[in-house]
Design a protein around this motif. Structure first.
Motif, short mmCIF file in Angstrom:
data_model
loop_
_atom_site.label_atom_id
_atom_site.label_comp_id
_atom_site.label_asym_id
_atom_site.label_seq_id
_atom_site.Cartn_x
_atom_site.Cartn_y
_atom_site.Cartn_z
N PHE A 183 0.82 -1.21 0.00
CA PHE A 183 0.00 0.00 0.00
C PHE A 183 0.85 1.27 0.00
O PHE A 183 0.40 2.34 0.41
CB PHE A 183 -0.99 0.00 1.18
N GLY A 184 2.09 1.14 -0.49
CA GLY A 184 2.95 2.30 -0.61
C GLY A 184 2.64 3.08 -1.89
O GLY A 184 1.77 2.69 -2.69
N TYR A 185 3.38 4.18 -2.10
CA TYR A 185 3.15 5.05 -3.24
C TYR A 185 4.41 5.18 -4.09
O TYR A 185 5.52 5.32 -3.55
CB TYR A 185 2.73 6.45 -2.77
N THR A 186 4.23 5.12 -5.40
CA THR A 186 5.30 5.44 -6.35
C THR A 186 4.83 6.65 -7.13
O THR A 186 3.82 6.59 -7.85
CB THR A 186 5.55 4.26 -7.31
N THR A 187 5.55 7.78 -6.98
CA THR A 187 5.10 9.04 -7.56
C THR A 187 6.21 9.65 -8.40
O THR A 187 7.34 9.82 -7.93
CB THR A 187 4.72 10.03 -6.45
N ALA A 188 5.89 9.97 -9.66
CA ALA A 188 6.83 10.68 -10.53
C ALA A 188 6.63 12.19 -10.35
O ALA A 188 5.50 12.69 -10.37
CB ALA A 188 6.58 10.30 -11.98
N ALA A 189 7.73 12.91 -10.14
CA ALA A 189 7.65 14.35 -9.91
C ALA A 189 6.93 15.07 -11.05
O ALA A 189 6.19 16.04 -10.83
CB ALA A 189 9.04 14.92 -9.72
N ALA A 190 7.13 14.58 -12.28
CA ALA A 190 6.51 15.24 -13.45
C ALA A 190 5.00 15.13 -13.45
O ALA A 190 4.32 15.87 -14.16
CB ALA A 190 7.07 14.64 -14.74
N HIS A 191 4.46 14.20 -12.66
CA HIS A 191 3.01 14.02 -12.62
C HIS A 191 2.32 14.97 -11.63
O HIS A 191 1.11 15.09 -11.64
CB HIS A 191 2.67 12.57 -12.23
N MET A 192 3.10 15.63 -10.78
CA MET A 192 2.51 16.44 -9.71
C MET A 192 1.94 17.75 -10.25
O MET A 192 2.42 18.29 -11.23
CB MET A 192 3.57 16.71 -8.63
#
Length: 255
Positions: free
Chosen positions: A246-255
């Motif tokens: 249930f962790g998160y993988t987030t790309a900075a370009a998507h923010m």
């Protein structure tokens, strides 16, 4: 590549149920060297993996597939700018193969595939139709045996050469090698709603997509250790598969 209108069937041992199987055929353009197999359906995943099995059988890849406008492979049929269904498109991309849907009402585009299907129907299906099978694997073992006979038969119209001989002399020298790793599709999740926080949940992990797609719906494909995300058949992004914590993988370009 094409499907035969006549398929095969097997008996499910546990229930006695008769299960229908589709009969997939693909052949090389010059030699008519043929691959065939039974599959569970004509759906996109089975269609793509029948091609993978065919390429493994041939040991090399062509530079283009010609499809009989099969919806399993082509979402938008256009001679100059066809759009592949995502799974099929990823498979073709993996093997560096273009795909060309056969044009509607242009029988010359489909001649090889239709001839190969007809030959396989006459030769393979006729020999197997009265046999009883208990699984897809059993059917495919029998098909492989008949394929060996079909591909090694002398053809009168080609001076007694077989399909295999013509393949080795005419098609194979102009083919491309297979990639080191086979195509792998581990899981598919379609029509997934993106959360207000522009992340989607897949196998108990959350992955980002461009923020403008929050609350939209996307399709997710796991190919080995890579996650590919599409919206309206357009590739959005890829992520490495994260742990199911249930962790998160987030790309900075998507923010």
């Amino acid at each position: 590549s094409d499907y035969s209108g006549d398929g095969l069937e097997y008996t499910e041992r546990r229930t006695g149920e008769i299960v229908a199987a589709d009969f997939f055929v693909c052949a090389w353009g010059a030699s008519s060297y043929t691959f065939a197999e039974a599959s569970a359906s004509q759906k996109t995943r089975d269609f793509a993996f029948s091609h993978v099995h065919g390429l493994n059988f041939f040991g090399v890849a062509p530079f283009a597939f010609v499809l009989d406008n099969a919806k399993s492979g082509v979402k938008k049929s256009d001679r100059y700018d066809p759009v592949a269904n995502p799974v099929y498109g990823k498979m073709a991309e993996h093997y560096h193969v273009a795909f060309l849907p056969a044009r509607v009402r242009k029988p010359q585009d489909k001649a090889i595939a239709e001839s190969a299907v007809l030959q396989a129907q006459r030769f393979i299906l006729a020999r197997l139709r009265n046999r009883q099978f208990f699984s897809l694997d059993e059917i495919n073992v029998a098909i492989r045996e008949e394929l060996e006979v079909l591909n090694n038969r002398p053809m009168k119209e080609y001076g007694g050469q077989s399909r295999r001989q013509r393949f080795e002399e005419i098609d194979k020298p102009y083919a491309q090698p297979l990639p080191a790793e086979p195509f792998m599709l581990s899981a598919v999740k379609l029509d997934v709603r993106v959360g207000p926080n522009y992340h989607v949940r897949f196998e108990d992990h959350f992955y980002s997509v461009p923020y403008r797609l929050a609350t939209h719906r996307v399709d997710i494909y796991q190919v080995g250790a890579t996650l590919e995300i599409y919206h309206d058949n357009v590739h959005l992004c890829r992520h490495q598969v994260g742990a199911p914590n249930f962790g998160y993988t987030t790309a900075a370009a998507h923010m």
